[in-house]
Design an enzyme around this catalytic site. Sequence first.
Site, PDB file in Angstrom:
ATOM      1  N   CYS A  36     -19.044  -4.430  13.749  1.00 36.30           N
ATOM      2  CA  CYS A  36     -17.645  -4.817  14.003  1.00 36.30           C
ATOM      3  C   CYS A  36     -17.121  -3.929  15.121  1.00 36.30           C
ATOM      4  O   CYS A  36     -16.918  -2.723  14.923  1.00 36.30           O
ATOM      5  CB  CYS A  36     -16.815  -4.645  12.732  1.00 36.30           C
ATOM      6  SG  CYS A  36     -15.040  -4.797  13.039  1.00 36.30           S
ATOM      7  N   ALA A  95       0.800  -1.234   0.000  1.00 35.83           N
ATOM      8  CA  ALA A  95       0.000   0.000   0.000  1.00 35.83           C
ATOM      9  C   ALA A  95       0.831   1.282   0.000  1.00 35.83           C
ATOM     10  O   ALA A  95       0.381   2.328   0.455  1.00 35.83           O
ATOM     11  CB  ALA A  95      -0.977  -0.011   1.171  1.00 35.83           C
ATOM     12  N   ILE A  96       2.043   1.188  -0.540  1.00 30.28           N
ATOM     13  CA  ILE A  96       2.910   2.364  -0.575  1.00 30.28           C
ATOM     14  C   ILE A  96       2.707   3.121  -1.889  1.00 30.28           C
ATOM     15  O   ILE A  96       2.650   2.508  -2.966  1.00 30.28           O
ATOM     16  CB  ILE A  96       4.412   1.946  -0.520  1.00 30.28           C
ATOM     17  CG1 ILE A  96       4.708   1.066   0.692  1.00 30.28           C
ATOM     18  CG2 ILE A  96       5.328   3.164  -0.584  1.00 30.28           C
ATOM     19  CD1 ILE A  96       4.748   1.771   2.001  1.00 30.28           C
ATOM     20  N   SER A 120       4.938  -4.445  -8.499  1.00 28.31           N
ATOM     21  CA  SER A 120       5.278  -3.189  -7.854  1.00 28.31           C
ATOM     22  C   SER A 120       6.204  -2.387  -8.766  1.00 28.31           C
ATOM     23  O   SER A 120       7.100  -2.975  -9.382  1.00 28.31           O
ATOM     24  CB  SER A 120       5.967  -3.464  -6.524  1.00 28.31           C
ATOM     25  OG  SER A 120       6.133  -2.258  -5.826  1.00 28.31           O
ATOM     26  N   CYS A 177     -18.029 -10.438  14.437  1.00 25.85           N
ATOM     27  CA  CYS A 177     -18.995  -9.794  13.524  1.00 25.85           C
ATOM     28  C   CYS A 177     -19.477 -10.697  12.395  1.00 25.85           C
ATOM     29  O   CYS A 177     -20.498 -10.407  11.776  1.00 25.85           O
ATOM     30  CB  CYS A 177     -18.433  -8.494  12.968  1.00 25.85           C
ATOM     31  SG  CYS A 177     -16.894  -8.670  12.038  1.00 25.85           S
ATOM     32  N   HIS A 222       4.829   4.766  -4.075  1.00 27.02           N
ATOM     33  CA  HIS A 222       6.285   4.862  -4.208  1.00 27.02           C
ATOM     34  C   HIS A 222       6.701   6.195  -4.830  1.00 27.02           C
ATOM     35  O   HIS A 222       6.022   6.704  -5.734  1.00 27.02           O
ATOM     36  CB  HIS A 222       6.811   3.709  -5.069  1.00 27.02           C
ATOM     37  CG  HIS A 222       6.768   2.379  -4.371  1.00 27.02           C
ATOM     38  ND1 HIS A 222       7.539   2.109  -3.261  1.00 27.02           N
ATOM     39  CD2 HIS A 222       6.041   1.262  -4.612  1.00 27.02           C
ATOM     40  CE1 HIS A 222       7.291   0.862  -2.855  1.00 27.02           C
ATOM     41  NE2 HIS A 222       6.386   0.332  -3.649  1.00 27.02           N
ATOM     42  N   VAL A 255     -12.326 -15.206 -18.212  1.00 23.50           N
ATOM     43  CA  VAL A 255     -12.139 -15.308 -19.665  1.00 23.50           C
ATOM     44  C   VAL A 255     -11.367 -16.593 -19.939  1.00 23.50           C
ATOM     45  O   VAL A 255     -10.288 -16.808 -19.372  1.00 23.50           O
ATOM     46  CB  VAL A 255     -11.372 -14.076 -20.184  1.00 23.50           C
ATOM     47  CG1 VAL A 255     -10.981 -14.263 -21.645  1.00 23.50           C
ATOM     48  CG2 VAL A 255     -12.218 -12.818 -19.988  1.00 23.50           C
TER      49      VAL A 255
HETATM   50  C1  LIG Z   1       3.361  -8.453  -2.061  1.00 19.62           C
HETATM   51  C2  LIG Z   1       3.097  -7.263  -2.915  1.00 19.62           C
HETATM   52  C3  LIG Z   1       3.435  -5.984  -2.482  1.00 19.62           C
HETATM   53  C4  LIG Z   1       3.213  -4.880  -3.282  1.00 19.62           C
HETATM   54  N1  LIG Z   1       3.429  -3.620  -2.794  1.00 19.62           N
HETATM   55  C5  LIG Z   1       3.175  -2.541  -3.569  1.00 19.62           C
HETATM   56  C6  LIG Z   1       3.320  -1.227  -3.054  1.00 19.62           C
HETATM   57  O1  LIG Z   1       3.577  -1.018  -1.866  1.00 19.62           O
HETATM   58  N2  LIG Z   1       3.144  -0.179  -3.901  1.00 19.62           N
HETATM   59  C7  LIG Z   1       2.832  -0.353  -5.218  1.00 19.62           C
HETATM   60  O2  LIG Z   1       2.752   0.631  -5.943  1.00 19.62           O
HETATM   61  N3  LIG Z   1       2.609  -1.593  -5.714  1.00 19.62           N
HETATM   62  C8  LIG Z   1       2.756  -2.676  -4.918  1.00 19.62           C
HETATM   63  N4  LIG Z   1       2.521  -3.933  -5.388  1.00 19.62           N
HETATM   64  C9  LIG Z   1       2.073  -4.087  -6.779  1.00 19.62           C
HETATM   65  C10 LIG Z   1       0.589  -3.807  -6.940  1.00 19.62           C
HETATM   66  O3  LIG Z   1      -0.174  -4.401  -5.914  1.00 19.62           O
HETATM   67  C11 LIG Z   1       0.168  -4.360  -8.285  1.00 19.62           C
HETATM   68  O4  LIG Z   1       1.045  -3.893  -9.271  1.00 19.62           O
HETATM   69  C12 LIG Z   1      -1.240  -3.914  -8.675  1.00 19.62           C
HETATM   70  O5  LIG Z   1      -2.157  -4.240  -7.653  1.00 19.62           O
HETATM   71  C13 LIG Z   1      -1.585  -4.611  -9.974  1.00 19.62           C
HETATM   72  O6  LIG Z   1      -2.930  -4.427 -10.256  1.00 19.62           O
HETATM   73  P1  LIG Z   1      -3.586  -5.240 -11.455  1.00 19.62           P
HETATM   74  O7  LIG Z   1      -4.951  -4.712 -11.583  1.00 19.62           O
HETATM   75  O8  LIG Z   1      -2.672  -5.201 -12.624  1.00 19.62           O
HETATM   76  O9  LIG Z   1      -3.544  -6.756 -10.991  1.00 19.62           O
HETATM   77  P2  LIG Z   1      -4.460  -7.548  -9.954  1.00 19.62           P
HETATM   78  O10 LIG Z   1      -4.803  -6.732  -8.776  1.00 19.62           O
HETATM   79  O11 LIG Z   1      -3.760  -8.832  -9.709  1.00 19.62           O
HETATM   80  O12 LIG Z   1      -5.798  -7.787 -10.744  1.00 19.62           O
HETATM   81  C14 LIG Z   1      -5.916  -8.678 -11.807  1.00 19.62           C
HETATM   82  C15 LIG Z   1      -7.337  -9.175 -11.829  1.00 19.62           C
HETATM   83  O13 LIG Z   1      -7.539  -9.961 -12.987  1.00 19.62           O
HETATM   84  C16 LIG Z   1      -8.398 -11.021 -12.656  1.00 19.62           C
HETATM   85  N5  LIG Z   1      -8.226 -12.083 -13.663  1.00 19.62           N
HETATM   86  C17 LIG Z   1      -7.174 -12.915 -13.815  1.00 19.62           C
HETATM   87  N6  LIG Z   1      -7.397 -13.774 -14.810  1.00 19.62           N
HETATM   88  C18 LIG Z   1      -8.608 -13.477 -15.326  1.00 19.62           C
HETATM   89  C19 LIG Z   1      -9.405 -14.036 -16.360  1.00 19.62           C
HETATM   90  N7  LIG Z   1      -8.990 -15.085 -17.070  1.00 19.62           N
HETATM   91  N8  LIG Z   1     -10.621 -13.501 -16.600  1.00 19.62           N
HETATM   92  C20 LIG Z   1     -11.080 -12.435 -15.882  1.00 19.62           C
HETATM   93  N9  LIG Z   1     -10.369 -11.892 -14.865  1.00 19.62           N
HETATM   94  C21 LIG Z   1      -9.146 -12.389 -14.602  1.00 19.62           C
HETATM   95  C22 LIG Z   1      -7.922 -11.428 -11.275  1.00 19.62           C
HETATM   96  O14 LIG Z   1      -8.892 -12.195 -10.576  1.00 19.62           O
HETATM   97  C23 LIG Z   1      -7.656 -10.078 -10.634  1.00 19.62           C
HETATM   98  O15 LIG Z   1      -8.778  -9.566  -9.947  1.00 19.62           O
HETATM   99  C24 LIG Z   1       2.680  -5.056  -4.576  1.00 19.62           C
HETATM  100  C25 LIG Z   1       2.297  -6.336  -5.001  1.00 19.62           C
HETATM  101  C26 LIG Z   1       2.454  -7.415  -4.160  1.00 19.62           C
HETATM  102  C27 LIG Z   1       1.944  -8.752  -4.590  1.00 19.62           C
END
Ligand SMILES: Cc1cc2nc3c(=O)[nH]c(=O)nc-3n(C[C@H](O)[C@H](O)[C@H](O)COP(=O)(O)OP(=O)(O)OC[C@H]3O[C@@H](n4cnc5c(N)ncnc54)[C@H](O)[C@@H]3O)c2cc1C
Length: 480
Positions: A403, A50-51, A341, A445, A53, A176
């Site tokens: 809660c 949740a940073i 990240s 809760c 950056h 998908v």
């Molecule tokens: C441990 C960790 C720490 C992190 N810390 C930071 C931080 O401090 N600051 C920062 O900036 N970033 C951080 N990140 C990175 C950040 O969380 C991600 O880059 C960001 O959340 C990516 O978002 P997204 O929507 O691309 O992916 P996701 O949030 O993974 O969303 C992808 C979505 O696609 C869906 N999906 C997958 N396949 C299919 C399909 N076939 N059909 C339909 N839906 C599908 C999934 O269910 C999911 O809901 C961190 C990540 C992790 C794991």
Amino acid sequence: MIDSSYDVIVIGGGVVGCAAARELSRYDLNIALLEKSTDICAGQSRANTAIIHGGYDAKPGTRKAYYNLKGNMMFDSVCGELDVPHEWNTSLVVSFSPDEDSQIDELYQRGIQNGVPNLEIIDHDEIMRREPNISEQAHKALLVNNGGIVCPYELTTAYAENAAKNGVTFFRSSPVIAIRKENEGWVVDTPEKSYHCKAIVNCAGLYSDEIHNMVSEDKLEIKPRRGQYYLVDKKYAKAFNAAIFQVPTVMGKGILVARTVDGTVLLGPTAEDINDKTDKRTTAAGLANALEGARKTWPNLPGRAFITEFSGLRAHCTRNDFIIGEVTDAPLFFDAAGVESPGLTSAPAIGVDLAKMVAEALHASPNTKFDPIRKGIPKFRELSNEKRAELVSENPDFAKVICRCETVTEAEIREAIRRPVGAVNVDGIKIRTRAGMGRCQAGFCTPRVLEILSEELGVPLETLQKSEAGSRYVYGKIFD
Ligand SMILES: Cc1cc2nc3c(=O)[nH]c(=O)nc-3n(C[C@H](O)[C@H](O)[C@H](O)COP(=O)(O)OP(=O)(O)OC[C@H]3O[C@@H](n4cnc5c(N)ncnc54)[C@H](O)[C@@H]3O)c2cc1C
């Protein structure tokens, strides 16, 4: 058979997909978002540090560096429009021995190259003045004045609610499974329905390689990289002001001690390359690693401070950068793949860029009715007694605290269900209201949350899940 047709289909309801959907809704386009899980915010966007950056870490010239800084600079306006809590509490990257000092200097230089404003290097005394609980070994630090924190679930749900308000249709529980070219467009198959669209935006996180590889010969590979955390009780919210980083390693940014906007403190994440994209287990070794790392920063970390542990899976692309844009051998298919990240920080900027690319390709005109404003669910726990009394007189459900740990009322829970793209399960209530996120971790809760869900959704208790299929709580009545 095609069930319905859209101009654009966004695949994936994480922060990037929801941001892209919201930004696309600024244009006169018919848009749908398909999410495989029972709710949005089911992947990386749910379990991260949740940073916000600052942008000093990514290699200069990469998309990570570009989107990190661009996204960072959008947080005040985006969080203002969408009523999402965020805070500029700074970040400190700390060396704990003279041997590590050169890395602080390197990060400073890299930050300057990336265009990060107001970076400073501070010495032991200044570190101790700012952070009295940090280890006496703290030697030198990079002070990142544009570092912050944000609520990742509220950012994601707020983007989704605002997208829905502006006309985007959300289909959850819609994985998908295939994509094919047809009639000047695409057909997107889910197990139950098929959709036709002119353009696709791939925001499928860990699975963005599989979605991309359905349409392109230029194959991508996403490897899950697990990060395990301990969560520390709100009692220790004031232990540190800044998010405290250690010097990074080849695997990432290292173990942090980082306060959240809600006052809990995260210790972690670890960085473990694994093979299974569903393996979100925490392990004794991983948690020991997180704890050992955190104690290097916070030697007096109390042994009874933890309220839970969890893990998140990073979508690490073997190409070591974000893949953003139209796929060369698949016109009108746009990727936001390998967004690990700093993807949370980058999401606002990625969303805007993707929407512009798609709108340009489809020659879309602006949506003159677009409304950028979303108001959050009132947070009873944060209000003055006068404001609380006002809310209770308008709606007596604000007087019923469900809660107790997080002081979340029945009115908030009902609203979380009734909103566009509202909660459909217990974890959905949790990420939208914090019910169940406190010290007792939903011990008290949950039964009442289930009853409210059952009433609001008009379904029997026995059908309700914690999150995904197979996570039922109630199996039947023992007596009437
Ligand atoms: C441990 C960790 C720490 C992190 N810390 C930071 C931080 O401090 N600051 C920062 O900036 N970033 C951080 N990140 C990175 C950040 O969380 C991600 O880059 C960001 O959340 C990516 O978002 P997204 O929507 O691309 O992916 P996701 O949030 O993974 O969303 C992808 C979505 O696609 C869906 N999906 C997958 N396949 C299919 C399909 N076939 N059909 C339909 N839906 C599908 C999934 O269910 C999911 O809901 C961190 C990540 C992790 C794991």
